[in-house]
Design an enzyme around this catalytic site. Structure first.
Site: not given
Ligand SMILES: NC(=O)c1ccc[n+]([C@@H]2O[C@H](COP(=O)([O-])OP(=O)(O)OC[C@H]3O[C@@H](n4cnc5c(N)ncnc54)[C@H](O)[C@@H]3O)[C@@H](O)[C@H]2O)c1
Length: 370
Positions: A15, A75, A94, A96, A118, A274
């Site tokens: 990207r 990143k 980003y 993190h 983020e 992440d």
């Molecule tokens: N690896 C990657 O490339 C990448 C890319 C984008 C986002 N992410 C990550 O994905 C994760 C989720 O992001 P998002 O945008 O969906 O966040 P979000 O806030 O929209 O959703 C997170 C959800 O987790 C729930 N939650 C909290 N504690 C919980 C528990 N104990 N049990 C079950 N559910 C619980 C919350 O209620 C919420 O609905 C983040 O860590 C984000 O940084 C990673």
């Protein structure tokens, strides 16, 4: 102001912080933009596409970082980039931080103004704050999580040989989604569309009511507690980790012990990696070497999943970031923060002061008060 766009250096990251369309807008606003040679190649934009809208091309990253008042990238700055950062420079990307103490210390030491995509907050549709610069990547990562999970469930990929959609006369695959936010609901939507049986576990009852309204009949919501998690781990072919505690390290919802109750060849896609991952045995992997196996369970823990679909991702990211980059270039972060508390949340560190409490708590560091 001079805006700089370096080439991303994280492995398999294609990207770019700004596409020519965004550069064009900044230049029309009266700014200069310097782009590192080759920065857009990963998504099909050559240097000439940037030159055509008025950018200047720098031969290397050192020149971009040295010239720019504000860096726009994708990143978190990698160790090779840390020496380029300098006092007072705005870095819009980003970060993190909660998952990386060394990066946090490097940004404090170099006294940059770190504006983290983020943690920028804006009012969401349901009234609770949304994270508009995380959302597009979460949408992509969620949809991709199911696609990758389906691939690694194939036997030659190390999975248990299950087709998520099943066929007439054979049951479909079983998908468990931990966290039904943006990532989780997008993952569930694709899994449901493929014909899998899907269970979403979350702790936010309003969100679960919403999901029940909008999801198809093959999606069920379950309140997330350790008992429910263990029950559905034993049932799952594919587990998608998608929890978030904003800015903080992800909670470990799946312990190493829990892997023993999972089926041999089941797959975990830990998208939360992440933020440290929501599975105890998760460790960051790359697109080049995305999986490893622990106790018979395939783990996919790529920290920059959207990088795999770089064209879609860069378009989606720029749709959300360019309006903020224009505001930042026009008035600077401090003036925006003074008027917009949601934007102020994005400034994680500034002039050697750590301003984000969850990051400070994650690393046992002092948080500055103002
Ligand atoms: N690896 C990657 O490339 C990448 C890319 C984008 C986002 N992410 C990550 O994905 C994760 C989720 O992001 P998002 O945008 O969906 O966040 P979000 O806030 O929209 O959703 C997170 C959800 O987790 C729930 N939650 C909290 N504690 C919980 C528990 N104990 N049990 C079950 N559910 C619980 C919350 O209620 C919420 O609905 C983040 O860590 C984000 O940084 C990673």
């Amino acid at each position: 102001m001079i805006v700089g766009v370096p080439t991303e250096v994280k492995p398999d990251e294609y990207r770019v912080g700004l596409m020519p369309a965004g550069v064009d807008q900044l230049i029309r606003d009266g700014h200069s933009v310097v782009v590192q040679s080759g920065a857009g190649l990963g998504i099909g934009f050559g240097d000439s596409d940037y030159e055509a809208v008025g950018a200047s091309i720098a031969p290397d990253a050192g020149e971009v970082w040295a010239k720019a008042d504000m860096i726009v990238k994708v990143k978190e700055p990698q160790p090779a980039e840390w020496p380029h950062m300098r006092h007072g420079q705005v870095v819009f990307t980003y970060f993190h931080f909660a998952a990386d103490k060394d990066l946090t210390l490097a940004c404090l030491e170099q006294r940059i103004c770190a504006v983290a995509y983020e943690t920028l907050e804006a009012p969401g549709m349901s009234g609770k704050p949304a994270l508009p610069l995380l959302t597009p990547m979460s949408e992509i990562a969620g949809r991709l999580a199911t696609q990758e999970g389906a691939k690694y469930l194939e036997r030659p990929q190390g999975g248990r040989g299950v087709l998520l959609g099943g066929v007439p006369g054979v049951e479909p695959g079983k998908v468990v989604v931990l966290g039904g936010g943006v990532v989780g609901s997008n993952a569930a939507q694709i899994a449901s569309g493929m014909g899998a049986d899907v269970v979403i576990l979350d702790i936010d009852l309003d969100q679960m009511r919403h999901l029940e309204d909008v999801m198809a009949d093959n999606v069920t919501t379950i309140y997330s507690d350790p008992h429910a998690i263990r029950k559905y781990l034993a049932w799952a072919d594919l587990v998608i980790g998608a929890v978030l505690l904003p800015g903080a390290k992800a909670p470990h919802l799946v312990s190493r012990e829990d892997l023993k109750i999972m089926q041999e060849g089941a797959v975990i896609v830990d998208v939360s990696i992440d933020q440290g991952g929501c599975v105890e045995t998760s460790k960051v992997t790359t697109h080049g070497n995305p999986t490893y196996v622990v106790d018979g369970v395939v783990h996919y823990c790529v920290g920059n999943m959207p990088g795999a679909v770089a064209r879609t991702s860069t378009h989606a990211l720029n749709n959300a970031t360019v309006p903020w980059a224009r505001r930042l270039a026009r008035v600077g972060p401090h003036e925006i923060a003074a008027r917009d508390a949601g934007f102020a949340m994005a400034i994680n560190c500034d002039d050697g002061r750590l301003l984000n409490r969850p990051v400070a708590e994650a690393h046992d560091l002092e948080v500055a008060t103002a």
